[in-house]
Design a protein around this motif. Sequence first.
Motif, PDB file in Angstrom:
ATOM      1  N   GLU A  18      -4.216  -1.197   6.205  1.00 63.11           N
ATOM      2  CA  GLU A  18      -5.401  -0.334   6.369  1.00 63.11           C
ATOM      3  C   GLU A  18      -5.218   1.041   5.711  1.00 63.11           C
ATOM      4  O   GLU A  18      -6.155   1.852   5.658  1.00 63.11           O
ATOM      5  CB  GLU A  18      -5.724  -0.164   7.850  1.00 63.11           C
ATOM      6  N   ILE A  19      -4.004   1.316   5.222  1.00 65.17           N
ATOM      7  CA  ILE A  19      -3.710   2.591   4.561  1.00 65.17           C
ATOM      8  C   ILE A  19      -3.135   2.289   3.178  1.00 65.17           C
ATOM      9  O   ILE A  19      -2.231   1.470   3.050  1.00 65.17           O
ATOM     10  CB  ILE A  19      -2.693   3.423   5.375  1.00 65.17           C
ATOM     11  N   THR A  20      -3.650   2.930   2.145  1.00 65.62           N
ATOM     12  CA  THR A  20      -3.089   2.792   0.802  1.00 65.62           C
ATOM     13  C   THR A  20      -1.881   3.712   0.672  1.00 65.62           C
ATOM     14  O   THR A  20      -1.966   4.892   1.014  1.00 65.62           O
ATOM     15  CB  THR A  20      -4.142   3.156  -0.263  1.00 65.62           C
ATOM     16  N   SER A  21      -0.767   3.177   0.186  1.00 66.07           N
ATOM     17  CA  SER A  21       0.462   3.971   0.056  1.00 66.07           C
ATOM     18  C   SER A  21       1.035   3.812  -1.349  1.00 66.07           C
ATOM     19  O   SER A  21       1.208   2.685  -1.824  1.00 66.07           O
ATOM     20  CB  SER A  21       1.508   3.517   1.079  1.00 66.07           C
ATOM     21  N   VAL A  22       1.319   4.929  -1.995  1.00 72.03           N
ATOM     22  CA  VAL A  22       1.919   4.901  -3.326  1.00 72.03           C
ATOM     23  C   VAL A  22       3.005   5.967  -3.424  1.00 72.03           C
ATOM     24  O   VAL A  22       3.071   6.887  -2.601  1.00 72.03           O
ATOM     25  CB  VAL A  22       0.878   5.142  -4.449  1.00 72.03           C
ATOM     26  N   SER A  23       3.854   5.835  -4.452  1.00 72.34           N
ATOM     27  CA  SER A  23       4.842   6.861  -4.768  1.00 72.34           C
ATOM     28  C   SER A  23       4.750   7.147  -6.264  1.00 72.34           C
ATOM     29  O   SER A  23       4.171   6.361  -7.014  1.00 72.34           O
ATOM     30  CB  SER A  23       6.249   6.391  -4.388  1.00 72.34           C
ATOM     31  N   PHE A  24       5.317   8.268  -6.692  1.00 72.54           N
ATOM     32  CA  PHE A  24       5.215   8.604  -8.119  1.00 72.54           C
ATOM     33  C   PHE A  24       6.345   9.523  -8.559  1.00 72.54           C
ATOM     34  O   PHE A  24       6.949  10.235  -7.756  1.00 72.54           O
ATOM     35  CB  PHE A  24       3.862   9.237  -8.432  1.00 72.54           C
ATOM     36  N   HIS A  25       6.621   9.464  -9.858  1.00 67.52           N
ATOM     37  CA  HIS A  25       7.537  10.393 -10.520  1.00 67.52           C
ATOM     38  C   HIS A  25       6.692  11.485 -11.165  1.00 67.52           C
ATOM     39  O   HIS A  25       5.851  11.188 -12.026  1.00 67.52           O
ATOM     40  CB  HIS A  25       8.356   9.644 -11.579  1.00 67.52           C
TER      41      HIS A  25
END
Length: 266
Positions: free
Chosen positions: A181-188
């Motif tokens: 139900e939650i969008t989760s991302v990571s990034f450089h």
Amino acid sequence: MARTIVITGASSGVGLAAARQLAAQGEQVVVVGRDPRRLGAAMATVRAAATGPEPDEFRADFAELDQVRELAAKLLAQYPKIDVLANNAGGMVESYVRTVDGFEATIQGNHLAPFLLTNLLRGALHGGRVVNTASRAHQRAKLDPDDLVGSADSYSSWRAYGASKAANILFAAEAARRWPEITSVSFHPGVVRSNFGVGGATRFFYRFAPFLTTPEQAGDLLTWLSTAEVSNGAYYVGRKVARPDKLAADPAIAARLWETSAAAVG
């Protein structure tokens, strides 16, 4: 209607740039910082940029998990619905430090504290998203999910930082699996011009090397990840999905890190 966007580590660098950009777009920006003086100066620039709701500020030091718990309670009292949580706070610790909570300071500040904050805000984030600021420094990192305490004898500031950035990527991927139900991302964010690092030579490099990413460029990427359509659980380099290093892409390690982190923060 304005979205509520909470940005930690937003009193300088990438977080501050994104806070200004999002405030200029009319969003309800909530700035979280540690140092009162820097936070005050940051808020003046964010308020000057704002075209929508009055930007808000909260102070917390992630070296103490009780301050994270207090921050979450205050945020929830003020903002029962949070559209975006940008877990951007973090840094590097020159020598081995064990926090009052009993963990190595880098893994606590960069991973355990945002892990705790996100879990405490989970209900308010329903239908929203979490963006974790990671780093290419995660490559070749040695992260042991069963050892969040470390040792002064084997401590290296860069190794500890790299392990914590791997943890940011693993956390985003595992959150996507556990919390659909939650969008989760990571990034450089790029190698960003900043006061980052420890030691004179490292700090000089991050302030003056000619090819570095500006905070505004990195902030633009954080702004984009906060508002654009993104791939749940993914790790981004620029505006493209990238494959993280082998350890940071391992679902078994991600699941184990989640369990040990949950036990660590109670």
